[in-house]
Design a protein around this motif. Structure first.
Motif, mmCIF file in Angstrom:
data_model
loop_
_atom_site.group_PDB
_atom_site.id
_atom_site.type_symbol
_atom_site.label_atom_id
_atom_site.label_comp_id
_atom_site.label_asym_id
_atom_site.label_seq_id
_atom_site.Cartn_x
_atom_site.Cartn_y
_atom_site.Cartn_z
ATOM 1 N N PRO A 211 0.797 -1.232 0.000
ATOM 2 C CA PRO A 211 0.000 0.000 0.000
ATOM 3 C C PRO A 211 0.831 1.283 0.000
ATOM 4 N N GLY A 212 1.921 1.301 0.730
ATOM 5 C CA GLY A 212 2.716 2.525 0.806
ATOM 6 C C GLY A 212 3.444 2.895 -0.466
ATOM 7 N N GLU A 213 3.492 1.996 -1.443
ATOM 8 C CA GLU A 213 4.201 2.266 -2.688
ATOM 9 C C GLU A 213 3.262 2.431 -3.876
ATOM 10 N N ARG A 214 1.972 2.445 -3.636
ATOM 11 C CA ARG A 214 1.010 2.554 -4.726
ATOM 12 C C ARG A 214 0.838 4.012 -5.163
ATOM 13 N N ALA A 215 0.808 4.240 -6.477
ATOM 14 C CA ALA A 215 0.672 5.591 -7.021
ATOM 15 C C ALA A 215 -0.785 6.020 -6.983
ATOM 16 N N GLY A 216 -1.030 7.242 -6.535
ATOM 17 C CA GLY A 216 -2.385 7.748 -6.353
ATOM 18 C C GLY A 216 -2.886 8.556 -7.534
ATOM 19 N N PHE A 217 -4.141 8.975 -7.425
ATOM 20 C CA PHE A 217 -4.811 9.771 -8.451
ATOM 21 C C PHE A 217 -5.667 10.796 -7.720
ATOM 22 N N TYR A 218 -5.463 12.099 -7.998
ATOM 23 C CA TYR A 218 -6.117 13.160 -7.238
ATOM 24 C C TYR A 218 -6.607 14.267 -8.170
ATOM 25 N N GLY A 219 -7.527 15.073 -7.656
ATOM 26 C CA GLY A 219 -7.998 16.260 -8.354
ATOM 27 C C GLY A 219 -7.438 17.513 -7.722
ATOM 28 N N LEU A 220 -7.093 18.486 -8.555
ATOM 29 C CA LEU A 220 -6.495 19.728 -8.079
ATOM 30 C C LEU A 220 -7.466 20.907 -8.035
ATOM 31 N N ASP A 221 -8.624 20.768 -8.653
ATOM 32 C CA ASP A 221 -9.430 21.957 -8.943
ATOM 33 C C ASP A 221 -10.245 22.428 -7.758
ATOM 34 N N VAL A 222 -10.936 23.552 -7.961
ATOM 35 C CA VAL A 222 -11.521 24.302 -6.870
ATOM 36 C C VAL A 222 -13.046 24.309 -6.894
ATOM 37 N N TYR A 223 -13.662 23.661 -7.868
ATOM 38 C CA TYR A 223 -15.080 23.884 -8.105
ATOM 39 C C TYR A 223 -16.031 23.227 -7.115
ATOM 40 N N SER A 224 -15.644 22.149 -6.466
ATOM 41 C CA SER A 224 -16.614 21.282 -5.776
ATOM 42 C C SER A 224 -16.963 21.774 -4.381
ATOM 43 N N LEU A 225 -17.475 22.980 -4.273
ATOM 44 C CA LEU A 225 -17.726 23.578 -2.970
ATOM 45 C C LEU A 225 -18.717 22.737 -2.153
ATOM 46 N N TRP A 226 -19.898 22.488 -2.698
ATOM 47 C CA TRP A 226 -20.929 21.805 -1.908
ATOM 48 C C TRP A 226 -20.559 20.351 -1.671
#
Length: 452
Positions: A143-158
């Protein structure tokens, strides 16, 4: 209007003499994945690689960006991919690709559930194919070596506020009052960014105090011996950061000018920094290694365009400044005529439209005149560079909203050598493959600049 374009000047051409021979003398082949070797050499030991796209709907950009990213993860140990997407949606994809307990086994299923317009940006076969590869590779790693996937954007306020409320109710009840105060402040606006923007124009403070109080609570470090999952704590804090950034963004967007753009790109740069710190290894590494996927207008250095003259900054510029020029590599994309997925208006249904031949005098026109099918350009370190890399030339930028009849307005005056470290060129392009059709929806409110 795309940032840096001017209907008065059109694409324009720089002062140097640019010929097809100059282009052919500088190009490297780009036909098979092995042709990325020189770019891998240029990347070297860099810790941040930002990979662009000249549209949000072109197969070649997504496919070659994925090919380069696979090599960076497999051969150079990059820690995660961070994209121009919403944090909550991308976090669900990230849970799937890292095989977190209870997450869907197929990341395509998660991508297919995307609902926020424009869904095709990430709910497409090209992204699904990459995420399936990433999950399969991660399955063979601890688990500690698995590559992640993330979002950077700002839109999802609610969405982010709801995620915070759910998290603190279950794990951090001492912060529940602050979370409910923040959510309750936004509730009368009915999850409508336009209504919130207009209301804060009349009441400038909006929900700022409630969001900042929540963020202050969640930024406090965990106590020594805290047994809660660090990833879940980070997720809760990041959702609060999104809420704070989105609140600023929606307040600024109705004023026009560069402020809303800058809030968004600074938020993305801040998120990138937090992710690198979160994925940091043991010294001397200190930070994780990041691949960023976003439009050229974000990953490119704004100082290589006239965006800087308009007071705009970019994610690529901030990454170079914060992480170091030697630690940061920016890869742009450019293409000629072809099919592209876009919408005719903001919030409208997706269509496959034809991007025409590039405007005379533009970077794309010069590359097309060389009759080069595909090619890789790596900016040389020597001061004496080919003119087409240093002259100011219009560089096409197609957003989620695109009208081919107004294509001449879609060019950002660009000095390639200042904006990117490398450029991938495709003379003919084709549309990407969305996972599902979508009806017109409210989506997010369009602001300056449009469609990126």
């Amino acid at each position: 209007m795309i940032p840096g374009t001017s209907p008065r000047t059109g694409p324009g051409a720089g002062p140097g003499t640019n010929t097809a021979d100059d282009v052919l003398g500088a190009v490297l082949p780009l036909e098979v994945e092995g042709d990325l070797d020189p770019l891998m050499d240029r990347i070297g030991d860099a810790r941040v690689v930002l990979i662009g796209e000249a549209s949000h709907g072109t197969h070649e950009y997504y496919a070659w960006r994925a090919a380069l990213t696979r090599r960076l993860i497999a051969e150079r140990g990059f820690s995660f991919v961070a994209v121009e997407g919403d944090w909550p949606d991308c976090r669900r994809v990230g849970r799937s690709v890292t095989l977190e307990p209870g997450s869907p086994r197929d990341p395509r299923e998660v991508l297919d559930a995307y609902e926020r317009w424009p869904t095709w940006m990430w709910a497409n076969e090209e992204t699904a194919k990459f995420c399936r590869w990433l999950r399969d590779r991660n399955a063979d790693l601890p688990p500690g070596e698995r590559a992640g996937f993330y979002g950077l954007d700002v839109y999802s306020l609610w969405e982010s506020l709801r995620a915070v409320v759910d998290h603190v109710a279950e794990h951090r009840p001492e912060h529940l009052e602050a979370a409910l105060d923040a959510y309750g402040c936004f509730e009368p606006h009915g999850e409508d960014p336009r209504e919130y923007g207009w209301n804060t124009a009349l009441v400038p403070e909006g929900c700022r105090d409630e969001v900042l109080a929540l963020l202050t609570e969640l930024r406090r470090p965990a106590e020594p011996g805290d047994t809660r999952d660090p990833a879940e704590l980070f997720d809760a804090r990041q959702n609060a950061e999104v809420a704070a950034g989105a609140e600023r963004y929606y307040r600024a967007m109705l004023d026009g000018g560069p402020e809303s753009w800058n809030i968004r790109d600074v938020h993305m740069a801040d998120t990138l920094g937090r992710l690198m710190e979160f994925h940091g290894g043991t010294p001397p590494d200190g930070e994780g290694k990041a691949v960023v996927w976003a439009h050229n207008t974000h990953v490119g250095d704004a100082r290589g365009t006239d965006m800087a003259e308009a007071g705009m900054v970019s994610l690529g510029q901030l990454a170079r400044d914060r992480h170091g020029r030697d630690e940061t590599v920016v890869v742009g994309f450019a293409g000629g005529p072809g099919e592209v997925v876009a919408a005719p208006r903001w919030g409208g249904p997706m269509e496959v439209v034809h991007a025409p031949a590039p405007a005379p005098g533009s970077l794309e026109a010069l590359l097309a005149e060389s009759e080069l099918h595909r090619g890789l350009f790596i900016v040389p370190p020597e001061p004496d560079k080919p003119h087409f890399l240093t002259d100011t030339l219009g560089h096409r930028a197609i957003g989620v909203v695109y009208d081919p009849d107004r294509d001449r307005r879609q060019y950002v005056p660009t000095r390639v050598a200042d904006r990117y470290d490398a450029l991938c060129w495709f003379r003919a392009t084709s549309e990407l493959t969305p996972l599902h059709l979508e009806a017109a929806g409210r989506g997010e409110l369009e602001t300056l600049p449009s469609g990126v």
